[in-house]
Design a protein around this motif. Structure first.
Motif, mmCIF file in Angstrom:
data_model
loop_
_atom_site.group_PDB
_atom_site.id
_atom_site.type_symbol
_atom_site.label_atom_id
_atom_site.label_comp_id
_atom_site.label_asym_id
_atom_site.label_seq_id
_atom_site.Cartn_x
_atom_site.Cartn_y
_atom_site.Cartn_z
ATOM 1 N N ASP A 89 63.480 157.040 62.692
ATOM 2 C CA ASP A 89 63.745 155.700 62.178
ATOM 3 C C ASP A 89 62.546 154.803 62.467
ATOM 4 N N TYR A 90 61.530 155.352 63.112
ATOM 5 C CA TYR A 90 60.235 154.749 63.439
ATOM 6 C C TYR A 90 60.318 153.564 64.396
ATOM 7 N N SER A 91 61.482 152.969 64.573
ATOM 8 C CA SER A 91 61.577 151.844 65.492
ATOM 9 C C SER A 91 62.175 152.239 66.837
ATOM 10 N N SER A 92 62.930 153.366 66.894
ATOM 11 C CA SER A 92 63.527 153.722 68.185
ATOM 12 C C SER A 92 63.491 155.216 68.499
ATOM 13 N N TRP A 93 63.503 156.132 67.518
ATOM 14 C CA TRP A 93 63.532 157.562 67.809
ATOM 15 C C TRP A 93 62.741 158.344 66.759
ATOM 16 N N ALA A 94 62.303 159.534 67.184
ATOM 17 C CA ALA A 94 61.555 160.417 66.278
ATOM 18 C C ALA A 94 61.716 161.865 66.738
ATOM 19 N N LEU A 95 61.589 162.782 65.789
ATOM 20 C CA LEU A 95 61.640 164.211 66.058
ATOM 21 C C LEU A 95 60.401 164.850 65.442
ATOM 22 N N LEU A 96 59.550 165.446 66.308
ATOM 23 C CA LEU A 96 58.338 166.136 65.847
ATOM 24 C C LEU A 96 58.516 167.636 66.020
ATOM 25 N N LEU A 97 57.951 168.393 65.087
ATOM 26 C CA LEU A 97 57.916 169.845 65.160
ATOM 27 C C LEU A 97 56.465 170.277 65.018
ATOM 28 N N HIS A 98 56.029 171.111 65.945
ATOM 29 C CA HIS A 98 54.647 171.587 65.985
ATOM 30 C C HIS A 98 54.708 173.103 65.804
ATOM 31 N N CYS A 99 53.980 173.621 64.810
ATOM 32 C CA CYS A 99 54.039 175.042 64.495
ATOM 33 C C CYS A 99 52.628 175.579 64.311
ATOM 34 N N ALA A 100 52.309 176.637 65.037
ATOM 35 C CA ALA A 100 50.997 177.274 64.923
ATOM 36 C C ALA A 100 51.174 178.603 64.206
ATOM 37 N N PRO A 118 62.491 154.581 77.615
ATOM 38 C CA PRO A 118 62.600 155.768 78.487
ATOM 39 C C PRO A 118 63.916 156.524 78.351
ATOM 40 N N LEU A 119 64.930 155.921 77.771
ATOM 41 C CA LEU A 119 66.222 156.568 77.555
ATOM 42 C C LEU A 119 66.571 156.535 76.076
ATOM 43 N N LEU A 120 67.368 157.519 75.672
ATOM 44 C CA LEU A 120 67.819 157.582 74.279
ATOM 45 C C LEU A 120 69.288 157.959 74.307
ATOM 46 N N GLY A 121 70.086 157.339 73.457
ATOM 47 C CA GLY A 121 71.522 157.601 73.429
ATOM 48 C C GLY A 121 71.841 159.064 73.141
ATOM 49 N N ILE A 122 72.885 159.562 73.789
ATOM 50 C CA ILE A 122 73.275 160.963 73.635
ATOM 51 C C ILE A 122 73.627 161.288 72.186
ATOM 52 N N ASN A 123 74.185 160.315 71.461
ATOM 53 C CA ASN A 123 74.524 160.560 70.058
ATOM 54 C C ASN A 123 73.272 160.795 69.214
ATOM 55 N N VAL A 124 72.199 160.069 69.482
ATOM 56 C CA VAL A 124 70.943 160.264 68.749
ATOM 57 C C VAL A 124 70.311 161.597 69.143
ATOM 58 N N ILE A 125 70.338 161.912 70.440
ATOM 59 C CA ILE A 125 69.799 163.198 70.898
ATOM 60 C C ILE A 125 70.549 164.346 70.227
ATOM 61 N N SER A 126 71.870 164.269 70.174
ATOM 62 C CA SER A 126 72.672 165.315 69.527
ATOM 63 C C SER A 126 72.340 165.430 68.051
ATOM 64 N N TYR A 127 72.201 164.301 67.384
ATOM 65 C CA TYR A 127 71.847 164.279 65.958
ATOM 66 C C TYR A 127 70.513 164.996 65.728
ATOM 67 N N LEU A 128 69.521 164.714 66.567
ATOM 68 C CA LEU A 128 68.199 165.322 66.400
ATOM 69 C C LEU A 128 68.203 166.797 66.812
ATOM 70 N N ARG A 129 68.885 167.132 67.880
ATOM 71 C CA ARG A 129 68.979 168.541 68.305
ATOM 72 C C ARG A 129 69.636 169.405 67.226
ATOM 73 N N ASP A 130 70.612 168.850 66.528
ATOM 74 C CA ASP A 130 71.301 169.605 65.468
ATOM 75 C C ASP A 130 70.369 170.014 64.336
ATOM 76 N N LYS A 131 69.246 169.354 64.190
ATOM 77 C CA LYS A 131 68.280 169.680 63.136
ATOM 78 C C LYS A 131 67.373 170.863 63.500
ATOM 79 N N LEU A 132 67.250 171.159 64.788
ATOM 80 C CA LEU A 132 66.240 172.115 65.249
ATOM 81 C C LEU A 132 66.526 173.600 64.988
ATOM 82 N N PRO A 133 67.765 174.080 65.047
ATOM 83 C CA PRO A 133 67.977 175.516 64.824
ATOM 84 C C PRO A 133 67.472 176.023 63.469
#
Length: 183
Positions: A89-100, A118-133
């Motif tokens: 959302d560029y103002s509070s959270w981001a998810l980067l993926l680095h692939c070689a 320094p902290l991020l809400g658990i709901n946002v962390i869960s939302y972003l983690r769900d994208k990674l698999p």
């Protein structure tokens, strides 16, 4: 993406335990050539001095119409390293993926969940983690990046002189984003 970010969670396909803490990144962009630079600081989790180490990486933006895809290559590393802003959302959270992608070995993956605070809400962390698999990220190895007491020695302990004398210089310690990854 420009500005300061805290790394909240971290994944690297070459690591089974997180050796870093207090990782922060500052992103800047140059107008020509179109490049993104990340200057970052971090400490090792087992460093009682909590010494702040510095690193950087610069990516080019190969297609100006695709600002969310960056590439990096160096002569000493084989292959091209792609980085993608998977979501933000560029103002509070981001998810980067680095692939070689390397011609002679399996690909290396890393990912950062980042926050402007320094902290991020658990709901946002869960939302972003769900994208990674879908990118072959094993969430078992997605580690929390501690952002506590980043400017003081750990545990407030006095360091014995023998520890100080035997410390490796920063240039000989592992760098979290450069070439020490075995897959």
């Amino acid at each position: 993406m420009l500005g300061t970010w805290y790394v909240i969670q971290y994944y690297a396909s070459s690591e089974e335990a997180l050796p870093y803490r207090c990782m922060q990144a500052v992103f800047t962009m140059s107008p020509y050539p179109l490049e993104i630079t990340m200057n970052f600081t971090y400490s090792f989790t087992d460093d009682p001095l909590n010494e702040k180490l510095f690193g950087n990486i610069t990516w080019t933006i190969p297609d100006p119409s695709q600002h969310a895809h960056w590439t990096h290559s160096e002569d000493i590393y084989e292959g091209v390293y792609n980085t993608y802003v998977v979501d933000s959302d560029y103002s509070s959270w981001a998810l980067l993926l680095h692939c070689a992608e390397k011609s002679k070995s399996p690909r290396y993956l890393s990912s950062f969940i980042m926050s402007r605070q320094p902290l991020l809400g658990i709901n946002v962390i869960s939302y972003l983690r769900d994208k990674l698999p879908r990118y072959d990220i094993d969430l078992t190895y997605m580690f929390d990046m501690t952002q506590n007491e980043c400017d003081v020695p750990q545990n407030g302990i006095d360091i014995p002189p023998s520890v100080l004398v035997n410390r490796l210089p920063p240039g000989l310690r592992r760098h979290p984003l450069k070439g020490h990854h075995q897959i």
